[in-house]
Design a protein around this motif. Sequence first.
Motif, PDB file in Angstrom:
ATOM      1  N   ILE A   1       7.431   3.965  -1.272  1.00 40.31           N
ATOM      2  CA  ILE A   1       7.919   4.734  -2.433  1.00 40.31           C
ATOM      3  C   ILE A   1       7.139   6.038  -2.583  1.00 40.31           C
ATOM      4  CG2 ILE A   1       8.479   4.617  -4.894  1.00 40.31           C
ATOM      5  CD1 ILE A   1       8.434   1.564  -4.630  1.00 40.31           C
ATOM      6  N   ARG A   2       5.795   5.983  -2.394  1.00 41.61           N
ATOM      7  CA  ARG A   2       5.042   7.238  -2.601  1.00 41.61           C
ATOM      8  C   ARG A   2       5.363   8.271  -1.513  1.00 41.61           C
ATOM      9  NH1 ARG A   2       0.388   3.676  -1.137  1.00 41.61           N
ATOM     10  NH2 ARG A   2      -0.351   4.324   0.903  1.00 41.61           N
ATOM     11  N   THR A   3       5.696   7.782  -0.303  1.00 40.95           N
ATOM     12  CA  THR A   3       6.063   8.726   0.762  1.00 40.95           C
ATOM     13  C   THR A   3       7.362   9.437   0.406  1.00 40.95           C
ATOM     14  OG1 THR A   3       5.022   7.236   2.344  1.00 40.95           O
ATOM     15  CG2 THR A   3       6.431   8.945   3.257  1.00 40.95           C
TER      16      THR A   3
ATOM     17  N   THR B   1      10.189   4.702   6.818  1.00 41.57           N
ATOM     18  CA  THR B   1       9.093   4.841   7.782  1.00 41.57           C
ATOM     19  C   THR B   1       7.727   4.876   7.107  1.00 41.57           C
ATOM     20  OG1 THR B   1       9.231   7.243   7.624  1.00 41.57           O
ATOM     21  CG2 THR B   1      10.506   6.188   9.378  1.00 41.57           C
ATOM     22  N   ALA B   2       7.673   5.140   5.810  1.00 46.04           N
ATOM     23  CA  ALA B   2       6.410   5.330   5.082  1.00 46.04           C
ATOM     24  C   ALA B   2       5.550   6.391   5.750  1.00 46.04           C
ATOM     25  CB  ALA B   2       5.643   4.022   4.946  1.00 46.04           C
ATOM     26  N   SER B   3       6.199   7.391   6.319  1.00 48.03           N
ATOM     27  CA  SER B   3       5.423   8.482   6.915  1.00 48.03           C
ATOM     28  C   SER B   3       6.127   9.811   6.680  1.00 48.03           C
ATOM     29  CB  SER B   3       5.250   8.247   8.415  1.00 48.03           C
ATOM     30  OG  SER B   3       4.786   9.419   9.029  1.00 48.03           O
ATOM     31  N   SER B   4       5.445  10.717   5.948  1.00 47.03           N
ATOM     32  CA  SER B   4       6.061  12.034   5.718  1.00 47.03           C
ATOM     33  C   SER B   4       6.171  12.783   7.034  1.00 47.03           C
ATOM     34  CB  SER B   4       5.231  12.903   4.793  1.00 47.03           C
ATOM     35  OG  SER B   4       4.668  12.199   3.771  1.00 47.03           O
ATOM     36  N   MET B   5       5.194  12.502   7.930  1.00 43.58           N
ATOM     37  CA  MET B   5       5.197  13.194   9.212  1.00 43.58           C
ATOM     38  C   MET B   5       6.432  12.807  10.012  1.00 43.58           C
ATOM     39  SD  MET B   5       3.296  15.347  10.455  1.00 43.58           S
ATOM     40  CE  MET B   5       1.574  15.301  10.075  1.00 43.58           C
TER      41      MET B   5
ATOM     42  N   ASN C   1       0.570  18.529   1.068  1.00 44.05           N
ATOM     43  CA  ASN C   1       1.031  18.334  -0.307  1.00 44.05           C
ATOM     44  C   ASN C   1       1.545  16.909  -0.503  1.00 44.05           C
ATOM     45  OD1 ASN C   1       1.904  19.010  -2.972  1.00 44.05           O
ATOM     46  ND2 ASN C   1       3.984  19.254  -2.187  1.00 44.05           N
ATOM     47  N   MET C   2       0.703  16.045  -1.048  1.00 44.22           N
ATOM     48  CA  MET C   2       1.124  14.648  -1.213  1.00 44.22           C
ATOM     49  C   MET C   2       0.918  14.208  -2.657  1.00 44.22           C
ATOM     50  SD  MET C   2      -0.143  12.789   2.162  1.00 44.22           S
ATOM     51  CE  MET C   2      -0.006  13.604   3.729  1.00 44.22           C
ATOM     52  N   ASP C   3       1.874  14.560  -3.511  1.00 45.41           N
ATOM     53  CA  ASP C   3       1.755  14.235  -4.926  1.00 45.41           C
ATOM     54  C   ASP C   3       1.819  12.724  -5.156  1.00 45.41           C
ATOM     55  OD1 ASP C   3       1.812  16.941  -5.133  1.00 45.41           O
ATOM     56  OD2 ASP C   3       3.891  17.064  -5.825  1.00 45.41           O
ATOM     57  N   GLY C   4       2.727  12.074  -4.418  1.00 43.72           N
ATOM     58  CA  GLY C   4       2.873  10.624  -4.571  1.00 43.72           C
ATOM     59  C   GLY C   4       1.579   9.907  -4.192  1.00 43.72           C
ATOM     60  N   THR C   5       0.964  10.360  -3.137  1.00 47.80           N
ATOM     61  CA  THR C   5      -0.285   9.741  -2.676  1.00 47.80           C
ATOM     62  C   THR C   5      -1.399   9.963  -3.708  1.00 47.80           C
ATOM     63  OG1 THR C   5       0.368  10.026  -0.387  1.00 47.80           O
ATOM     64  CG2 THR C   5      -1.978   9.771  -0.793  1.00 47.80           C
ATOM     65  N   ALA C   6      -1.508  11.187  -4.228  1.00 53.28           N
ATOM     66  CA  ALA C   6      -2.552  11.491  -5.215  1.00 53.28           C
ATOM     67  C   ALA C   6      -2.362  10.628  -6.460  1.00 53.28           C
ATOM     68  CB  ALA C   6      -2.508  12.969  -5.588  1.00 53.28           C
TER      69      ALA C   6
ATOM     70  N   GLY D   1      -6.227  15.726   2.364  1.00 54.15           N
ATOM     71  CA  GLY D   1      -6.765  15.284   3.656  1.00 54.15           C
ATOM     72  C   GLY D   1      -6.109  14.028   4.204  1.00 54.15           C
ATOM     73  N   THR D   2      -5.275  13.354   3.389  1.00 55.93           N
ATOM     74  CA  THR D   2      -4.662  12.114   3.885  1.00 55.93           C
ATOM     75  C   THR D   2      -3.645  12.418   4.981  1.00 55.93           C
ATOM     76  OG1 THR D   2      -4.863  11.111   1.687  1.00 55.93           O
ATOM     77  CG2 THR D   2      -3.325  10.066   3.203  1.00 55.93           C
ATOM     78  N   PRO D   3      -3.792  11.798   6.157  1.00 54.41           N
ATOM     79  CA  PRO D   3      -2.783  12.030   7.181  1.00 54.41           C
ATOM     80  C   PRO D   3      -1.436  11.470   6.724  1.00 54.41           C
ATOM     81  CG  PRO D   3      -4.669  10.814   8.072  1.00 54.41           C
ATOM     82  CD  PRO D   3      -4.841  10.863   6.584  1.00 54.41           C
ATOM     83  N   ALA D   4      -0.341  12.172   7.102  1.00 51.74           N
ATOM     84  CA  ALA D   4       0.971  11.754   6.604  1.00 51.74           C
ATOM     85  C   ALA D   4       1.556  10.622   7.445  1.00 51.74           C
ATOM     86  CB  ALA D   4       1.908  12.961   6.583  1.00 51.74           C
ATOM     87  N   VAL D   5       0.811   9.546   7.558  1.00 47.62           N
ATOM     88  CA  VAL D   5       1.266   8.399   8.356  1.00 47.62           C
ATOM     89  C   VAL D   5       1.190   7.130   7.503  1.00 47.62           C
ATOM     90  CG1 VAL D   5       0.584   9.417  10.555  1.00 47.62           C
ATOM     91  CG2 VAL D   5      -1.058   8.034   9.290  1.00 47.62           C
ATOM     92  N   PRO D   6       1.853   6.043   7.928  1.00 45.55           N
ATOM     93  CA  PRO D   6       1.871   4.850   7.076  1.00 45.55           C
ATOM     94  C   PRO D   6       0.472   4.313   6.763  1.00 45.55           C
ATOM     95  CG  PRO D   6       3.431   4.626   8.871  1.00 45.55           C
ATOM     96  CD  PRO D   6       2.665   5.867   9.133  1.00 45.55           C
ATOM     97  N   GLY D   7       0.274   3.974   5.508  1.00 47.35           N
ATOM     98  CA  GLY D   7      -0.964   3.307   5.104  1.00 47.35           C
ATOM     99  C   GLY D   7      -2.191   4.184   4.993  1.00 47.35           C
ATOM    100  N   ALA D   8      -2.059   5.485   5.250  1.00 43.94           N
ATOM    101  CA  ALA D   8      -3.244   6.340   5.242  1.00 43.94           C
ATOM    102  C   ALA D   8      -3.835   6.461   3.834  1.00 43.94           C
ATOM    103  CB  ALA D   8      -2.889   7.710   5.784  1.00 43.94           C
ATOM    104  N   GLY D   9      -2.956   6.506   2.836  1.00 42.95           N
ATOM    105  CA  GLY D   9      -3.407   6.710   1.459  1.00 42.95           C
ATOM    106  C   GLY D   9      -4.405   5.661   1.004  1.00 42.95           C
TER     107      GLY D   9
HETATM  108  N1  ASP Z   1       2.333   7.309   3.982  1.00 46.72           N
HETATM  109  C1  ASP Z   1       2.093   8.491   3.211  1.00 46.72           C
HETATM  110  C2  ASP Z   1       2.805   9.667   3.814  1.00 46.72           C
HETATM  111  O1  ASP Z   1       3.010   9.704   4.987  1.00 46.72           O
HETATM  112  C3  ASP Z   1       0.641   8.779   3.075  1.00 46.72           C
HETATM  113  C4  ASP Z   1       0.032   7.676   2.262  1.00 46.72           C
HETATM  114  O2  ASP Z   1      -0.320   6.645   2.844  1.00 46.72           O
HETATM  115  O3  ASP Z   1      -0.045   7.832   1.047  1.00 46.72           O
HETATM  116  O4  ASP Z   1       3.169  10.568   3.114  1.00 46.72           O
END
Ligand code: ASP
Length: 423
Positions: free
Chosen positions: A401-403, A285-289, A321-326, A362-370
């Motif tokens: 992958i980062r999600t 889903t590429a979304s942590s949420m 907490n988004m280590d992959g995104t950071a 601050g990145t929302p946990a949704v696809p492509g936000a990063g």
């Molecule tokens: N898709 C990531 C997530 O939901 C956020 C991002 O785009 O890095 O965790």
Amino acid sequence: MAFKNYLFKNLWLQVVISLIVGLGVGLILGDDVGIGLDDDALDSMSTYLKIPANIFLSVIMMIIVPLIFASIVVAITNLGGDKSIKTLGLGIGIYFVISTTIAILIAISLASIIAPGSILDLTALQETHDLSEDELKSTDGFSIDDVPSAISNIIPRNPIVSYLEGQMFSILIMAVIVGLSMAALPKESVKPLLDLLESVQRITLYILLMAMKIVPFAVFGMIVAMVAKIGVETMGGLGAYMGTVILGLGAMLLVYAMIIKFVAKRPLSSTFSKFRNPQTLAFSTASSMATMPMTLKTAEEDLKIDKRISKFVIPLGTTVNMDGTALYQAIAVFFLAQLFTIELSVFSILIIIMTSLLASIGTPAVPGAGVVVLSTILITVGIPPVGILLLLSVDRILDMIRTMVNITGDLTAACVFDKIARD
Ligand code: ASP
């Protein structure tokens, strides 16, 4: 028969099969090795292929606000007395900052050693990516100037608006305030709401289990559309950049493995194998949420984490907490700086560390936000945000992958705090 049963029970296997078949179909339809459908045909086909993914995400979005709110309020209320919650809250905050900083340091080291941006030729890359004006506009409007207003609006004045607009951070803050108040009041006066929120949790988790059945179809559609449209050649052009990000994300998984073994003191392989279902869902889903309900379920049912801990750490971790995104954002900044031959001073590197940390929170946990939030960091260090357009074509795969890494970080944190609480 045995395989059929295994297949029905294991989401990850269904997803892997969908990925492989989707990759094959995508290659057949694309122009690298296949029949090469024209762009219009591909566009209209993609809209149909993406239907299962859109339906799945809509179901998740439908349940996520009540689920996050209910989980945090129930967790804080059950944790009771102010002291334990304060200590836990502070501990988790410090832990999240440390783990994200480690991710950023890994990113900076790898990006400096491999220097993926120096390997590429900027003009050739721009041509293959056919950058349009419209795409250029889509990254406007995010700047560091938004920070003061974001801080002032942290407490939701109108919770209904926050709910309707799905502003997760405001909902989180409100849940913490309501939870703390409920914990401070006598048990019998808060029981009706507590019972109600507990059943909200159960119902939303049940809806998730139902929705899960369409995930393999969602993955198939997304992969076919992506492979057919982008093509292998474009991906190859950005191979060094993608490789650096993937290597960094792999290194972060090793860090989690060490934390699980030495800090949480859990057996490594059995713990990691329990992460598989939420990891698969995060990847799909590429979304942590969207993955959160499953992450929570895994923490409680498979990892047997104290429910009071999991219900606090997982929703909070999912949101901040988004280590992959950071890690990804820091590598992307270095990559673009190298590509545009911009020298980064020590001061700029410090700014990158700070802003990647804040941006990932601050990145929302949704696809492509990063990738969208990345522009804030670029502006801060003076790299043309237009560079993001170069990264967009391959962002989906890196996002998946980062999600996966993001939610692994949340589960690892839950294991650590479970251990601390038990001790
Ligand atoms: N898709 C990531 C997530 O939901 C956020 C991002 O785009 O890095 O965790």
